[in-house]
Design a protein around this motif. Structure first.
Motif, PDB file in Angstrom:
ATOM      1  N   THR A 172      -0.869  -7.649   7.320  1.00  0.00           N
ATOM      2  CA  THR A 172      -1.600  -8.928   7.647  1.00  0.00           C
ATOM      3  C   THR A 172      -3.167  -8.642   6.135  1.00  0.00           C
ATOM      4  N   ALA A 173      -3.199  -7.267   5.961  1.00  0.00           N
ATOM      5  CA  ALA A 173      -3.765  -7.072   4.824  1.00  0.00           C
ATOM      6  C   ALA A 173      -3.507  -8.474   3.804  1.00  0.00           C
ATOM      7  N   LEU A 174      -2.067  -8.220   3.380  1.00  0.00           N
ATOM      8  CA  LEU A 174      -1.828  -8.258   1.535  1.00  0.00           C
ATOM      9  C   LEU A 174      -1.725 -10.369   2.286  1.00  0.00           C
ATOM     10  N   ALA A 175      -1.350 -10.654   3.470  1.00  0.00           N
ATOM     11  CA  ALA A 175      -1.403 -11.721   3.859  1.00  0.00           C
ATOM     12  C   ALA A 175      -2.726 -12.850   3.776  1.00  0.00           C
ATOM     13  N   GLY A 176      -3.857 -11.905   3.450  1.00  0.00           N
ATOM     14  CA  GLY A 176      -5.075 -12.367   3.635  1.00  0.00           C
ATOM     15  C   GLY A 176      -5.956 -11.883   2.272  1.00  0.00           C
ATOM     16  N   ASN A 177      -5.382 -11.691   1.490  1.00  0.00           N
ATOM     17  CA  ASN A 177      -6.240 -11.242   0.131  1.00  0.00           C
ATOM     18  C   ASN A 177      -4.469 -11.379  -0.822  1.00  0.00           C
ATOM     19  N   SER A 178      -4.712 -12.247  -1.427  1.00  0.00           N
ATOM     20  CA  SER A 178      -3.481 -12.592  -2.617  1.00  0.00           C
ATOM     21  C   SER A 178      -3.324 -11.258  -3.835  1.00  0.00           C
ATOM     22  N   ASP A 179      -5.235 -11.069  -4.185  1.00  0.00           N
ATOM     23  CA  ASP A 179      -5.230 -10.022  -4.699  1.00  0.00           C
ATOM     24  C   ASP A 179      -4.728  -8.719  -4.604  1.00  0.00           C
ATOM     25  N   LEU A 180      -4.142  -8.145  -3.179  1.00  0.00           N
ATOM     26  CA  LEU A 180      -4.182  -6.865  -2.801  1.00  0.00           C
ATOM     27  C   LEU A 180      -2.344  -7.071  -3.360  1.00  0.00           C
ATOM     28  N   ALA A 181      -2.352  -5.506  -4.026  1.00  0.00           N
ATOM     29  CA  ALA A 181      -0.747  -5.706  -4.322  1.00  0.00           C
ATOM     30  C   ALA A 181      -0.314  -4.132  -3.288  1.00  0.00           C
ATOM     31  N   ILE A 182       0.900  -4.260  -3.123  1.00  0.00           N
ATOM     32  CA  ILE A 182       1.822  -3.246  -1.901  1.00  0.00           C
ATOM     33  C   ILE A 182       1.482  -1.861  -3.460  1.00  0.00           C
ATOM     34  N   VAL A 183       1.305  -0.621  -2.826  1.00  0.00           N
ATOM     35  CA  VAL A 183       1.689   0.237  -3.773  1.00  0.00           C
ATOM     36  C   VAL A 183       2.640   1.723  -3.764  1.00  0.00           C
ATOM     37  N   PRO A 184       4.222   1.642  -3.747  1.00  0.00           N
ATOM     38  CA  PRO A 184       4.344   2.887  -3.763  1.00  0.00           C
ATOM     39  C   PRO A 184       4.154   3.679  -5.121  1.00  0.00           C
ATOM     40  N   ALA A 185       4.015   4.976  -4.199  1.00  0.00           N
ATOM     41  CA  ALA A 185       2.990   6.048  -5.268  1.00  0.00           C
ATOM     42  C   ALA A 185       3.508   7.445  -5.561  1.00  0.00           C
ATOM     43  N   PRO A 186       3.785   7.758  -6.536  1.00  0.00           N
ATOM     44  CA  PRO A 186       4.537   9.495  -6.047  1.00  0.00           C
ATOM     45  C   PRO A 186       3.198   9.979  -6.818  1.00  0.00           C
ATOM     46  N   HIS A 187       2.715  11.718  -5.833  1.00  0.00           N
ATOM     47  CA  HIS A 187       1.785  12.393  -5.846  1.00  0.00           C
ATOM     48  C   HIS A 187       2.527  13.902  -6.367  1.00  0.00           C
ATOM     49  N   GLY A 188       2.828  14.566  -8.148  1.00  0.00           N
ATOM     50  CA  GLY A 188       3.271  15.880  -7.648  1.00  0.00           C
ATOM     51  C   GLY A 188       4.541  15.516  -8.858  1.00  0.00           C
ATOM     52  N   ILE A 189       4.514  14.238  -9.973  1.00  0.00           N
ATOM     53  CA  ILE A 189       5.178  14.637 -10.890  1.00  0.00           C
ATOM     54  C   ILE A 189       4.569  15.766 -12.325  1.00  0.00           C
ATOM     55  N   GLY A 190       2.889  15.427 -11.982  1.00  0.00           N
ATOM     56  CA  GLY A 190       2.333  15.938 -13.411  1.00  0.00           C
ATOM     57  C   GLY A 190       2.087  15.116 -14.153  1.00  0.00           C
ATOM     58  N   ALA A 191       1.096  15.346 -15.004  1.00  0.00           N
ATOM     59  CA  ALA A 191       0.972  14.453 -15.861  1.00  0.00           C
ATOM     60  C   ALA A 191       1.734  14.533 -16.852  1.00  0.00           C
ATOM     61  N   GLU A 192       2.936  15.392 -17.526  1.00  0.00           N
ATOM     62  CA  GLU A 192       3.792  14.918 -18.247  1.00  0.00           C
ATOM     63  C   GLU A 192       4.830  14.390 -17.807  1.00  0.00           C
ATOM     64  N   GLY A 193       5.146  13.561 -16.147  1.00  0.00           N
ATOM     65  CA  GLY A 193       5.987  13.159 -15.887  1.00  0.00           C
ATOM     66  C   GLY A 193       5.658  12.255 -15.828  1.00  0.00           C
ATOM     67  N   TRP A 194       3.973  11.748 -15.726  1.00  0.00           N
ATOM     68  CA  TRP A 194       3.314  10.118 -15.978  1.00  0.00           C
ATOM     69  C   TRP A 194       3.046  10.114 -17.538  1.00  0.00           C
ATOM     70  N   ARG A 195       3.593  10.985 -17.770  1.00  0.00           N
ATOM     71  CA  ARG A 195       3.524  10.739 -19.368  1.00  0.00           C
ATOM     72  C   ARG A 195       4.678  10.078 -19.970  1.00  0.00           C
ATOM     73  N   SER A 196       6.264  10.544 -19.633  1.00  0.00           N
ATOM     74  CA  SER A 196       7.115  10.054 -19.683  1.00  0.00           C
ATOM     75  C   SER A 196       7.770   8.514 -19.758  1.00  0.00           C
ATOM     76  N   LEU A 197       6.840   8.575 -18.070  1.00  0.00           N
ATOM     77  CA  LEU A 197       7.091   6.993 -17.457  1.00  0.00           C
ATOM     78  C   LEU A 197       5.905   5.966 -18.604  1.00  0.00           C
ATOM     79  N   PHE A 198       5.009   6.889 -18.960  1.00  0.00           N
ATOM     80  CA  PHE A 198       4.238   5.721 -19.884  1.00  0.00           C
ATOM     81  C   PHE A 198       5.160   5.472 -21.108  1.00  0.00           C
TER      82      PHE A 198
END
Length: 282
Positions: free
Chosen positions: A109-135
């Motif tokens: 319902t939120a996504l339907a009512g606001n086109s600026d909203l994005a659904i985001v599956p996000a991982p917590h726990g891969i650490g700073a180095e994990g994010w550096r690797s992704l980038f």
């Protein structure tokens, strides 16, 4: 017999029985067994595409929207799955989030009512180095807007406090998934304002709620890897949590000149016309 074929034989007993009977009658034809297995495999694929492949995402659909919300969620999951392959990470299925307590109807319902909203599956726990690797991996993709030299810059105080900033906020549904070694990664699924600038501007960190550092970084990666303009090219977004002394909080920005994403800190009372929040829904 492969695991997939064994599963197919359980899913389609009538088809299997018919094909087995045909094979018994024409057992002298050497290619018939392969043909039977191929027919079963095709039935499984069709079933997956038309039934299983949509089941989890249909929970997010809104009546009268002709499938566009569930498609939007499915595309987001596909983007994140592709991103996580760069470090060998798995993404929970949508059914896992719903089973854990995510309100799919509310998100849809939120996504339907606001086109600026994005659904985001996000991982917590891969650490700073994990994010550096992704980038770093994102920077190597064709046409990337990220610098190969240093695509993700974490200020020293951010890197030191990363485990604290990376915690899932209290009350937010989390889905655990095994990671390398003894650690676990906890996934969240929320809708995040994805406008070029924060949805709420001019307020200090005291005025939340705020998205997590994992949600911000994943949202940015999702956009960059599909070729969209980066977020916060002319603004700053507050992130959830405070540093160890409690006086400072993290903020996110895209540095167009250096072509990198930066996370630095400012005092929690700091405010300005280009600094604000992206309040999550979920």
């Amino acid at each position: 017999m492969s695991d997939e074929l064994q599963l197919a034989r359980l899913l389609f007993p009538a088809l299997v029985s018919e094909l087995d009977d045909a094979f018994a009658v024409h057992a002298t034809e050497p290619t018939l067994a392969d043909t039977a297995d191929a027919a079963i495999a095709a039935a499984v694929q069709q079933f997956h595409d038309t039934e299983l492949g949509r089941t989890g995402f249909d929970a997010f659909e809104v009546p009268g929207r002709n499938g566009d919300i569930s498609t939007k969620v499915a595309v987001a999951f596909d983007e994140v799955r592709r991103i996580m392959t760069w470090i060998g990470g798995d993404v929970p299925e949508p059914e896992a989030f719903v089973a854990a307590g995510v309100d799919a109807g509310k998100l849809g319902t939120a996504l339907a009512g606001n086109s600026d909203l994005a659904i985001v599956p996000a991982p917590h726990g891969i650490g700073a180095e994990g994010w550096r690797s992704l980038f770093r991996a994102a920077a190597r993709q064709p046409g990337s807007q990220l610098s190969l030299a240093d695509p993700l810059v974490l200020a020293e105080e951010i890197a030191l406090s990363f485990p604290v900033l990376d915690e899932v906020p209290e009350g937010v549904v989390r889905v655990p998934i095994d990671a390398a070694g003894e650690s676990k990664v906890y996934w969240t699924l929320r809708a995040i304002p994805s406008g070029a600038a924060p949805a709420v501007l001019g307020l200090s960190h005291l005025h939340g709620p705020h998205l997590t550092i994992a949600e911000m970084l994943m949202l940015q990666l999702m956009r960059l890897t599909r070729g969209a303009d980066p977020l916060d090219a002319r603004s700053f977004t507050w992130l959830d949590g405070v540093l160890t002394d409690g006086r400072f909080a993290a903020r996110h920005v895209f540095d167009a000149g250096e072509r990198n994403v930066r996370v630095t800190s400012r005092e929690v009372g700091n405010q300005g016309p280009h600094l604000g929040a992206r309040p999550p829904v979920g």
